[in-house]
Design an enzyme around this catalytic site. Structure first.
Site, mmCIF file in Angstrom:
data_model
loop_
_atom_site.group_PDB
_atom_site.id
_atom_site.type_symbol
_atom_site.label_atom_id
_atom_site.label_comp_id
_atom_site.label_asym_id
_atom_site.label_seq_id
_atom_site.Cartn_x
_atom_site.Cartn_y
_atom_site.Cartn_z
ATOM 1 N N GLY A 170 0.835 -1.198 0.000
ATOM 2 C CA GLY A 170 0.000 0.000 0.000
ATOM 3 C C GLY A 170 0.862 1.237 0.000
ATOM 4 O O GLY A 170 2.030 1.201 0.434
ATOM 5 N N GLN B 218 3.017 9.883 1.259
ATOM 6 C CA GLN B 218 4.300 9.159 1.187
ATOM 7 C C GLN B 218 5.100 9.495 -0.072
ATOM 8 O O GLN B 218 6.269 9.147 -0.179
ATOM 9 C CB GLN B 218 4.061 7.645 1.260
ATOM 10 C CG GLN B 218 3.515 7.211 2.608
ATOM 11 C CD GLN B 218 3.326 5.722 2.665
ATOM 12 O OE1 GLN B 218 2.346 5.197 2.164
ATOM 13 N NE2 GLN B 218 4.289 5.017 3.257
ATOM 14 N N CYS C 2 5.801 -0.143 7.456
ATOM 15 C CA CYS C 2 5.434 1.009 6.631
ATOM 16 C C CYS C 2 6.650 1.415 5.791
ATOM 17 O O CYS C 2 7.765 1.477 6.315
ATOM 18 C CB CYS C 2 5.010 2.167 7.527
ATOM 19 S SG CYS C 2 4.573 3.651 6.609
ATOM 20 N N LEU C 3 6.416 1.682 4.518
ATOM 21 C CA LEU C 3 7.525 2.063 3.626
ATOM 22 C C LEU C 3 8.203 3.354 4.082
ATOM 23 O O LEU C 3 9.354 3.592 3.745
ATOM 24 C CB LEU C 3 7.018 2.226 2.186
ATOM 25 C CG LEU C 3 6.546 0.934 1.502
ATOM 26 C CD1 LEU C 3 5.938 1.251 0.140
ATOM 27 C CD2 LEU C 3 7.687 -0.063 1.370
ATOM 28 N N HIS D 227 -4.553 1.091 7.467
ATOM 29 C CA HIS D 227 -3.202 1.680 7.557
ATOM 30 C C HIS D 227 -3.090 2.865 6.586
ATOM 31 O O HIS D 227 -2.591 3.941 6.956
ATOM 32 C CB HIS D 227 -2.172 0.586 7.236
ATOM 33 C CG HIS D 227 -0.748 1.038 7.228
ATOM 34 N ND1 HIS D 227 0.198 0.588 8.127
ATOM 35 C CD2 HIS D 227 -0.083 1.903 6.414
ATOM 36 C CE1 HIS D 227 1.370 1.164 7.875
ATOM 37 N NE2 HIS D 227 1.225 1.958 6.828
ATOM 38 N N GLU D 228 -3.578 2.672 5.352
ATOM 39 C CA GLU D 228 -3.454 3.750 4.350
ATOM 40 C C GLU D 228 -4.370 4.930 4.674
ATOM 41 O O GLU D 228 -3.982 6.088 4.498
ATOM 42 C CB GLU D 228 -3.740 3.216 2.940
ATOM 43 C CG GLU D 228 -2.780 2.142 2.448
ATOM 44 C CD GLU D 228 -1.307 2.443 2.690
ATOM 45 O OE1 GLU D 228 -0.899 3.611 2.592
ATOM 46 O OE2 GLU D 228 -0.561 1.501 3.023
ATOM 47 N N HIS E 4 -2.777 7.147 7.077
ATOM 48 C CA HIS E 4 -1.791 8.051 6.460
ATOM 49 C C HIS E 4 -2.452 9.357 6.008
ATOM 50 O O HIS E 4 -1.853 10.428 6.104
ATOM 51 C CB HIS E 4 -1.149 7.399 5.237
ATOM 52 C CG HIS E 4 0.075 6.587 5.530
ATOM 53 N ND1 HIS E 4 1.220 7.124 6.077
ATOM 54 C CD2 HIS E 4 0.349 5.276 5.330
ATOM 55 C CE1 HIS E 4 2.135 6.164 6.194
ATOM 56 N NE2 HIS E 4 1.621 5.032 5.764
HETATM 57 NI NI NI Z 1 2.553 3.174 5.689
#
Ligand code: NI
Length: 173
Positions: free
Chosen positions: A46, A51, A93-94, A135-136, A139
């Site tokens: 995701g 991000q 998380c990226l 999660h997204e 963000h």
């Molecule tokens: Ni994330």
């Protein structure tokens, strides 16, 4: 399509309350395509617009990381309208490299969103997909998964975040 640079903690854009998408045009489609390519290249399941540096309510999700056609979900202006159950599972998380931890989240969600054409969507998901969606959406509200940790897990996350802060400052000089 292009792979975009992924913003890392403690980049301030990750803390912004994102704006509603109001214009459904080729530019939005291009951004979503680039985000999908960036997610697959990472690889990740995701990616949310902050991000890649944009405070827009746009996120892409594919829990198969491109393995299955039809698994890709693009959410514009998503909103959780219903959720139930609770389960703790490992997340990462990226934007927070080298850190994973178990997070409690709902096991089932119902989300209202718009497509890239501005059509209304209703998505029902459970398990890992529900987790990825939540999660997204977090963000888009400037919330990172580590914010949802408590106690010793939160302490462990704080130590890791401080290390990331030092590394990022170190990389700038
Ligand atoms: Ni994330």
């Amino acid at each position: 399509m292009a792979v975009l640079p992924i913003r890392l903690y403690p980049d301030k854009v990750l803390r912004r309350e994102c704006r509603q998408v109001e214009t459904f045009d080729g530019e939005l489609r291009q951004l979503a395509d680039d985000m999908v390519e960036t997610m697959y290249a990472a690889p990740g399941v995701g990616l949310a617009a902050p991000q890649v540096g944009l405070d827009l309510r746009l996120a892409v999700i594919d829990v198969t990381v491109g393995e299955e056609e039809d698994a890709l979900i693009v959410l514009v202006n998503p909103e959780v309208v219903d959720s139930d159950g609770i389960e703790s599972e490992v997340e990462g998380c990226l934007s927070i490299p080298d850190f994973t931890e178990k997070i409690a989240r709902a096991t089932r969600v119902k989300v209202h969103a718009e497509s890239l054409d501005g059509e209304q969507l209703e998505i029902e998901a459970d398990g890992f997909l529900a987790r990825a969606i939540l999660h997204e959406i977090d963000h888009l509200d400037g919330i990172l998964f580590v914010d949802r940790l408590q106690g010793l897990k939160r302490d462990r996350a704080r130590r890791h975040l401080r290390r990331l802060e030092r590394e990022l400052v170190g990389a700038r000089v």
